[in-house]
Design a protein around this motif. Structure first.
Motif, PDB file in Angstrom:
ATOM      1  N   PHE A  36       0.828  -1.197   0.000  1.00  0.00           N
ATOM      2  CA  PHE A  36       0.000   0.000   0.000  1.00  0.00           C
ATOM      3  C   PHE A  36       0.867   1.254   0.000  1.00  0.00           C
ATOM      4  N   HIS A  37       2.102   1.154   0.482  1.00  0.00           N
ATOM      5  CA  HIS A  37       3.010   2.299   0.480  1.00  0.00           C
ATOM      6  C   HIS A  37       3.480   2.561  -0.955  1.00  0.00           C
ATOM      7  N   ASP A  83      11.062   3.768  -0.134  1.00  0.00           N
ATOM      8  CA  ASP A  83      11.570   4.839   0.713  1.00  0.00           C
ATOM      9  C   ASP A  83      10.515   5.411   1.665  1.00  0.00           C
ATOM     10  N   SER A  84       9.285   4.950   1.558  1.00  0.00           N
ATOM     11  CA  SER A  84       8.217   5.463   2.415  1.00  0.00           C
ATOM     12  C   SER A  84       8.572   5.261   3.887  1.00  0.00           C
ATOM     13  N   PRO A  85       8.198   6.223   4.732  1.00  0.00           N
ATOM     14  CA  PRO A  85       8.553   6.110   6.154  1.00  0.00           C
ATOM     15  C   PRO A  85       7.784   5.021   6.894  1.00  0.00           C
ATOM     16  N   PRO A  97      12.543   3.424   5.682  1.00  0.00           N
ATOM     17  CA  PRO A  97      12.535   2.860   4.332  1.00  0.00           C
ATOM     18  C   PRO A  97      13.039   1.427   4.339  1.00  0.00           C
ATOM     19  N   TYR A  98      12.808   0.734   3.226  1.00  0.00           N
ATOM     20  CA  TYR A  98      13.281  -0.638   3.099  1.00  0.00           C
ATOM     21  C   TYR A  98      14.799  -0.655   3.024  1.00  0.00           C
ATOM     22  N   LYS A  99      15.392  -1.529   3.829  1.00  0.00           N
ATOM     23  CA  LYS A  99      16.829  -1.802   3.754  1.00  0.00           C
ATOM     24  C   LYS A  99      16.990  -3.308   3.856  1.00  0.00           C
TER      25      LYS A  99
END
Length: 153
Positions: free
Chosen positions: A29-30, A34-36, A121-123
């Motif tokens: 849904f994001h 990089d979405s918080p 964000p995704y890491k």
């Protein structure tokens, strides 16, 4: 724009999971990695392997929308310290996983779908946050043996 979580969406994501070699599929849904805050559906089929891991910098929350799964928590040596069956039919809907906690899940029913929330964000996980005492995802035989052993705990 409103984003609706419907039976049709759950069926669609579950179908994609069944067709996937990993037996799971996300529906985000994001807007970007990089979405918080990351909000997603995670469709899981029995036999999918998610190696035990931890997030040292964030909590995770799972809410089961349909189906059933086991959530495992481990100590640093890989011993199971807690096991929870998340199953809406039994009145157990979700769990928040504290930061730094070793955990994994095993889907028990076809069509299992969870709503997952965690900070972005995704890491990619660093190697030290993937359990050294569990098989790698590429070790299909080892993963099957590991999951069978966890189901017997």
């Amino acid at each position: 724009m409103m984003k609706l979580i419907s039976e049709e969406l759950l069926d669609s994501v579950s179908h994609e999971a069944r067709e996937s070699s990993r037996l799971r599929m996300n529906y985000n849904f994001h807007e970007s990695l990089d979405s918080p805050i990351h909000r997603l559906l995670n469709a899981l089929e029995p036999g999918t392997y998610l190696p035990p891991h931890r997030h040292t910098d964030k909590e995770e929350t799972y809410v089961v929308l349909r189906g059933s799964l086991l959530t495992f928590f481990y100590d640093d040596l890989g011993n199971v310290i807690e096991k929870v069956n998340l199953n809406p039919s039994a009145g157990v809907y979700g769990v928040e996983i504290p930061s730094g906690t070793w955990h994994s899940i095993i889907a028990l029913e076809p069509g299992t779908v969870i709503f997952e929330i965690k900070s972005g964000p995704y890491k990619p996980l660093p190697p030290e946050d993937i359990a050294p005492w569990a098989p790698a995802p590429s070790d299909l035989e080892g993963a099957a043996v590991f999951m069978k052993r966890m189901l017997e705990v």
